[in-house]
Enzyme design. Structure first.
Site, PDB file in Angstrom:
ATOM      1  N   CYS A   1       0.836  -1.193   0.000  1.00  0.00           N
ATOM      2  CA  CYS A   1       0.000   0.000   0.000  1.00  0.00           C
ATOM      3  C   CYS A   1       0.872   1.245   0.000  1.00  0.00           C
ATOM      4  O   CYS A   1       1.876   1.301   0.716  1.00  0.00           O
ATOM      5  CB  CYS A   1      -0.885  -0.018   1.245  1.00  0.00           C
ATOM      6  SG  CYS A   1      -1.977   1.390   1.411  1.00  0.00           S
TER       7      CYS A   1
ATOM      8  N   HIS B   1      -9.438  -4.109  -0.987  1.00  0.00           N
ATOM      9  CA  HIS B   1      -8.411  -3.287  -0.356  1.00  0.00           C
ATOM     10  C   HIS B   1      -8.875  -1.825  -0.289  1.00  0.00           C
ATOM     11  O   HIS B   1      -8.768  -1.175   0.756  1.00  0.00           O
ATOM     12  CB  HIS B   1      -7.104  -3.423  -1.155  1.00  0.00           C
ATOM     13  CG  HIS B   1      -5.951  -2.648  -0.632  1.00  0.00           C
ATOM     14  ND1 HIS B   1      -4.908  -3.234   0.039  1.00  0.00           N
ATOM     15  CD2 HIS B   1      -5.661  -1.321  -0.698  1.00  0.00           C
ATOM     16  CE1 HIS B   1      -4.018  -2.310   0.365  1.00  0.00           C
ATOM     17  NE2 HIS B   1      -4.453  -1.134  -0.069  1.00  0.00           N
ATOM     18  N   GLU B   2      -9.421  -1.307  -1.404  1.00  0.00           N
ATOM     19  CA  GLU B   2      -9.867   0.095  -1.440  1.00  0.00           C
ATOM     20  C   GLU B   2     -11.126   0.311  -0.599  1.00  0.00           C
ATOM     21  O   GLU B   2     -11.267   1.343   0.066  1.00  0.00           O
ATOM     22  CB  GLU B   2     -10.074   0.560  -2.878  1.00  0.00           C
ATOM     23  CG  GLU B   2      -8.830   0.485  -3.759  1.00  0.00           C
ATOM     24  CD  GLU B   2      -7.569   1.095  -3.161  1.00  0.00           C
ATOM     25  OE1 GLU B   2      -7.668   2.079  -2.393  1.00  0.00           O
ATOM     26  OE2 GLU B   2      -6.473   0.587  -3.450  1.00  0.00           O
TER      27      GLU B   2
ATOM     28  N   HIS C   1     -10.001   0.734   2.859  1.00  0.00           N
ATOM     29  CA  HIS C   1      -9.514   2.092   3.118  1.00  0.00           C
ATOM     30  C   HIS C   1     -10.676   3.022   3.464  1.00  0.00           C
ATOM     31  O   HIS C   1     -10.587   3.822   4.395  1.00  0.00           O
ATOM     32  CB  HIS C   1      -8.786   2.662   1.897  1.00  0.00           C
ATOM     33  CG  HIS C   1      -7.336   2.348   1.856  1.00  0.00           C
ATOM     34  ND1 HIS C   1      -6.445   2.699   2.853  1.00  0.00           N
ATOM     35  CD2 HIS C   1      -6.597   1.718   0.908  1.00  0.00           C
ATOM     36  CE1 HIS C   1      -5.231   2.290   2.527  1.00  0.00           C
ATOM     37  NE2 HIS C   1      -5.299   1.688   1.351  1.00  0.00           N
TER      38      HIS C   1
END
Length: 179
Positions: free
Chosen positions: A109, A152-153, A156
């Site tokens: 990341c 993953h996003e 976030h």
């Protein structure tokens, strides 16, 4: 869904600085946005512009540029691990609505540049979100590397980093640097 481009939204993207852990915005759940609001459209263009100038970057979420909202972009088309891909796109207020076939794989990341980690994620997902500018709700069915990038996003946007998903300290590694 066709690939998203700045031309479609009519605003040029600006390259923004990427924040790093332990910045508080990275551990705070992002707020929902109005996908049709001018600031959301500008943020979408900024995320894509920032992703495109960042070597190896396949996705970028608003919290990574210091904005605590649920907007992110993804483009895995050129990545060697990519199998299925939908080009460049931005989603607002996205969520995973179906997930299956968990698999562990290494992640990195831009907001945690010195580490990588083994993270278990679904290899097949169905993600629903809104497109910036139009607000149209879309559903993306994907697998493999793109599925991992989407999760993953979305993490976030929920205030989670890959290190929060790793199986423990034994699954976190110093990133290899090449001279």
């Amino acid at each position: 869904m066709s690939s998203w481009t700045e031309d479609e939204l009519g605003v040029p993207g600006r390259v923004l600085p990427v924040v790093r852990a332990p910045d508080a915005v990275l551990s705070t759940a992002g707020a929902e946005v109005d996908p049709c609001a001018a600031e959301t459209v500008q943020l979408a263009a900024d995320l894509v512009a920032t992703m495109r100038v960042s070597p190896g970057c396949v996705g970028l979420a608003a919290p990574q540029v210091g904005v605590g909202v649920r907007v992110f972009c993804v483009d895995v088309a050129e990545h060697p691990k990519s199998r299925t891909h939908h080009g460049t796109f931005v989603l607002c207020n996205a969520e995973v609505v179906e997930a299956s076939r968990n698999e562990k794989a290494r992640e990195g990341c831009m907001s945690v540049p010195d580490l990588t980690g083994d993270v278990k994620r679904a290899t097949r997902v169905l993600v629903r979100g809104a497109l910036p500018g139009t607000g149209e709700t879309v559903t993306i069915a994907t697998d493999a590397f793109e599925a991992r990038a989407l999760q993953h996003e979305i993490d976030h946007c929920a205030g989670l980093l890959f290190v929060d998903r790793a199986a423990g300290a034994h699954a976190i590694y110093a990133r290899k640097t090449y001279l």
